[in-house]
Design a protein around this motif. Structure first.
Motif, short mmCIF file in Angstrom:
data_model
loop_
_atom_site.label_atom_id
_atom_site.label_comp_id
_atom_site.label_asym_id
_atom_site.label_seq_id
_atom_site.Cartn_x
_atom_site.Cartn_y
_atom_site.Cartn_z
N ASP A 169 7.26 -5.01 -2.56
CA ASP A 169 6.90 -5.62 -1.25
C ASP A 169 5.89 -4.97 -0.30
OD1 ASP A 169 7.44 -4.77 2.37
OD2 ASP A 169 8.61 -7.11 1.42
N LYS A 170 4.43 -5.60 -0.10
CA LYS A 170 3.55 -5.08 0.30
C LYS A 170 3.30 -4.29 2.14
CE LYS A 170 1.34 -7.37 -2.08
NZ LYS A 170 0.13 -6.73 -3.62
N GLU A 171 4.74 -4.21 3.01
CA GLU A 171 5.17 -3.51 3.95
C GLU A 171 5.22 -2.18 3.19
OE1 GLU A 171 4.43 -2.36 7.65
OE2 GLU A 171 3.96 -4.63 6.82
N VAL A 172 6.40 -2.12 2.31
CA VAL A 172 6.88 -0.88 1.28
C VAL A 172 5.59 -0.33 0.91
CG1 VAL A 172 8.05 -0.16 -0.69
CG2 VAL A 172 9.00 -1.49 1.40
N LEU A 173 4.63 -0.56 0.21
CA LEU A 173 3.09 -0.30 -0.84
C LEU A 173 2.04 -0.07 0.08
CD1 LEU A 173 2.54 -2.62 -3.30
CD2 LEU A 173 3.35 -0.42 -3.37
N ALA A 174 2.02 -0.48 1.56
CA ALA A 174 1.55 -0.04 2.43
C ALA A 174 1.98 1.78 3.46
CB ALA A 174 1.92 -0.94 4.20
N ARG A 175 3.57 1.05 3.27
CA ARG A 175 3.37 3.40 3.90
C ARG A 175 3.93 4.44 3.28
NH1 ARG A 175 8.34 5.09 2.90
NH2 ARG A 175 9.33 3.25 1.87
N LEU A 176 3.55 3.62 1.85
CA LEU A 176 4.00 4.09 0.79
C LEU A 176 1.65 5.17 0.57
CD1 LEU A 176 6.02 3.50 -2.13
CD2 LEU A 176 6.69 5.20 -0.21
N PHE A 177 1.63 3.98 0.93
CA PHE A 177 -0.67 4.08 0.53
C PHE A 177 -0.85 5.58 2.06
CE2 PHE A 177 -4.78 2.82 1.39
CZ PHE A 177 -5.15 3.03 0.55
N ARG A 178 0.07 5.13 2.91
CA ARG A 178 -0.72 5.51 4.37
C ARG A 178 -0.02 7.32 3.85
NH1 ARG A 178 1.83 3.92 9.95
NH2 ARG A 178 3.70 3.51 8.68
N GLU A 179 1.30 6.97 3.71
CA GLU A 179 1.77 8.50 3.69
C GLU A 179 0.76 9.45 2.49
OE1 GLU A 179 6.29 10.13 3.22
OE2 GLU A 179 5.53 9.19 1.19
N ALA A 180 0.28 8.44 1.24
CA ALA A 180 -0.23 9.83 0.18
C ALA A 180 -1.28 10.02 0.88
CB ALA A 180 -0.84 8.03 -0.98
N LYS A 181 -2.29 8.81 1.75
CA LYS A 181 -3.90 9.83 1.85
C LYS A 181 -3.45 10.50 2.80
CE LYS A 181 -7.28 7.57 4.11
NZ LYS A 181 -7.91 7.65 5.25
N ARG A 182 -2.29 10.46 3.80
CA ARG A 182 -2.31 11.26 4.32
C ARG A 182 -1.53 12.78 4.39
NH1 ARG A 182 1.44 9.21 7.81
NH2 ARG A 182 2.56 10.10 6.33
N SER A 183 -1.08 12.84 2.69
CA SER A 183 -0.44 13.61 2.36
C SER A 183 -1.86 14.74 2.21
CB SER A 183 0.16 13.57 1.18
OG SER A 183 1.18 12.87 1.77
N LEU A 184 -3.00 14.10 1.31
CA LEU A 184 -3.72 14.74 0.71
C LEU A 184 -4.74 15.50 1.56
CD1 LEU A 184 -5.69 13.19 -2.68
CD2 LEU A 184 -3.95 15.09 -2.08
#
Length: 569
Positions: A500-515
């Motif tokens: 689901d694109k909404e799930v990917l978006a959440r993970l994408f945002r978290e991955a970017k913020r984590s770095l």
């Protein structure tokens, strides 16, 4: 004040220079900065020394401080090899304190002591080895043959301080003003007996006695006070006030101001050591907002120990009982780092949590929040210590994922899921998922990737509660942020066309913020080898992620457009 509006504090002319310490005043030239110093110096320091009945001397903020504001910049009064109690293994070079293998090391020309290099700059430095070199050479032949004897006795730093009484009266008086707690470790105590045998006796036999003989021959005393009591006091001052430094060397140092920072288990400062020229300057900065009138604090123990372990360590080494907000709270600020699982009645566990009724009482009982079962503190300590030994043992054995999971399952029978021993095991696990054979990125299952990410989030939540200013657990936090990023990125790559694109978006945002957060956290770790290595890993992961995004730019941009609002772009 705007840049163009800055005026010189001395002459009111336009100014471009700024006081690097407080950043509150500006100057048109270095000459006017020097002239204004007599007026400014009392205002420049953001603290004052106060004396309280319960804490003694301490530092109190004289103005509001923001995170990263500089508070203290100190050079050590004295430093030396950190106490070593091992019979074998590396010993510190007396010139630079770097660890060396004594048996194969070259020797100092003056005292025949094992050194890292005959050209080590510290050997010729009068503030390091040069002054003591002659005295070290006085030790009897028998003592010289045992290369580990000197360092096993932890005597070099004590000897260096003892020599100040003739060589540098100012430093001698500075050190004597520090707290030694001889009222708690005086004659008759186990500590006194231990120090007497381990340090005092050794210094008296190997150095003081030869110095007395030389003094009689020359008619000049080299030590004004070489009594057992004075040496005991120096040892107490070192134990209570020294700061440990682990940067390409292992040493202890006494600082003229930094030693006055009091302890708190949620401290409001962080510090870094600059080992340029091996002088080990310490810079202390605010980790959290500090209000005028607040005490300036650091931490004397490990942030990831439970309350009982921290308080016992502080009592044994610093001679006080901590009653900070974290120690006073049975849940440790909602982290449950010391909590146990209630084993319930004889029939079956009740599923409750066992917590100390009064964590500031060493004899407190531990009560369950669901049933009437209570356990005494001694039983809890025995259980936690036993589990701790097993956890330490497996951590040192280069365990597999399977072994760590088996140990984790075992300890969770007794410990709360957020207990500090559980934290240790989980922190190790997240660093094996994705790296160990059988769990490499192309081998690890989707379920384990999601489990790894959730484990990182859980540990990060705990870490942020006990180290809100990233003052003590920078490396722990950065590792978790980096591993969370990797877990999310691996999952996104796999599920790009199916999830689901909404799930990917959440993970994408978290991955970017984590770095981004990892890079920010590691700004504190400027001189640590482990921090430097981790910075490179973060940079490498960022490049890999950007490369993948560039290869899928059209799809990524389409996704970002679809969910722009949820990404807060």
């Amino acid at each position: 004040m705007a840049e163009s509006e800055k005026t010189c504090a001395e002459c009111n002319e336009p100014a471009e220079l700024m006081c690097s310490a407080c950043k509150l005043v500006s100057y048109c030239s270095k000459e006017h900065q020097k002239e204004h110093w007599k007026t400014h110096k009392s205002l420049c320091k953001p603290f004052e020394i106060q004396t309280t009945s319960d804490k003694g001397k301490c530092l109190v903020a004289t103005r509001d401080l923001s995170p990263n504001d500089q508070i203290i910049c100190d050079y050590p009064i004295v430093f030396g090899p950190r106490p070593h109690v091992v019979e074998e293994g590396p010993v510190p070079c007396p010139g630079c304190c770097r660890l060396i293998i004594a048996e194969s090391a070259p020797r100092c020309e003056g005292c025949d002591w094992p050194v890292c290099n005959p050209n080590c700059p510290g050997l010729k430095d009068v503030n390091k080895h040069a002054h003591e070199c002659y005295i070290l050479g006085l030790r009897p032949t028998k003592a010289q043959k045992n290369l580990h004897n000197f360092y096993r006795q932890d005597a070099l730093l004590t000897l260096r301080i003892l020599l100040f009484q003739k060589r540098n009266q100012k430093k001698w008086q500075q050190i004597l003003e520090m707290e030694s707690h001889m009222d708690k470790r005086g004659e008759g105590t186990d500590t006194y007996k231990h120090v007497q045998e381990r340090i005092v006796k050794y210094i008296q036999e190997n150095f003081v006695t030869p110095l007395r003989d030389i003094g009689k021959q020359t008619g000049q005393e080299l030590l004004l006070d070489d009594s057992d009591e004075t040496i005991q006091k120096i040892c107490g001052i070192i134990d209570v006030n020294s700061m440990e430094i682990n940067q390409d060397a292992e040493l202890s140092a006494l600082y003229p101001t930094a030693y006055l920072m009091e302890h708190s288990c949620i401290c409001n400062t962080y510090h870094v050591f600059d080992d340029e020229d091996q002088n080990y300057k310490i810079t202390v900065r605010a980790a959290l907002p500090i209000k005028k009138g607040d005490h300036i604090t650091t931490m004397y123990t490990h942030a990831l120990w439970g309350t009982q372990a921290r308080r016992e360590h502080l009592m044994e080494t610093k001679y006080f009982e901590c009653s900070c907000p974290r120690c006073s709270d049975p849940t440790e600020l909602g982290t449950y780092l010391s909590a146990l699982r209630c084993l319930g009645t004889e029939n079956e566990p009740c599923g409750g949590t066992q917590l100390p009724i009064d964590p500031l009482d060493y004899k407190t009982e531990w009560a369950c929040d669901k049933c009437k079962v209570k356990v005494n503190n001694a039983e809890v300590a025995m259980l936690v210590n036993q589990i701790g030994e097993e956890v330490d043992q497996i951590q040192l054995s280069k365990p597999t994922v399977k072994e760590l999971n088996e140990m984790l399952k075992k300890v969770l029978t007794f410990l709360h899921p957020h207990h500090y021993h559980v934290y240790s095991l989980k922190h190790s696990l997240v660093q094996l998922y994705g790296y160990q054979q059988g769990y490499m990125p192309n081998q690890i299952s989707d379920e384990l990737l999601l489990e790894k990410a959730e484990m990182c989030r859980d540990l990060l939540e705990t870490t942020r509660k006990i180290d809100p200013g990233n003052s003590r657990l920078c490396l722990y936090t950065a590792v978790l942020l980096h591993e969370l990023h990797l877990a999310n990125v691996y999952y996104i790559k796999r599920k790009w066309h199916t999830e689901d694109k909404e799930v990917l978006a959440r993970l994408f945002r978290e991955a970017k913020r984590s770095l981004e957060d990892a890079k920010k956290v590691l700004e504190h770790e400027t001189t640590c080898a482990a921090g430097e290595k981790l910075r490179h890993l973060v940079e490498s992961s960022e490049k890999d992620a950007n490369k993948w995004i560039n290869n899928h730019s059209e799809e990524v941009n389409e996704l970002l457009e679809q969910i722009k609002e949820s990404l807060n772009v």
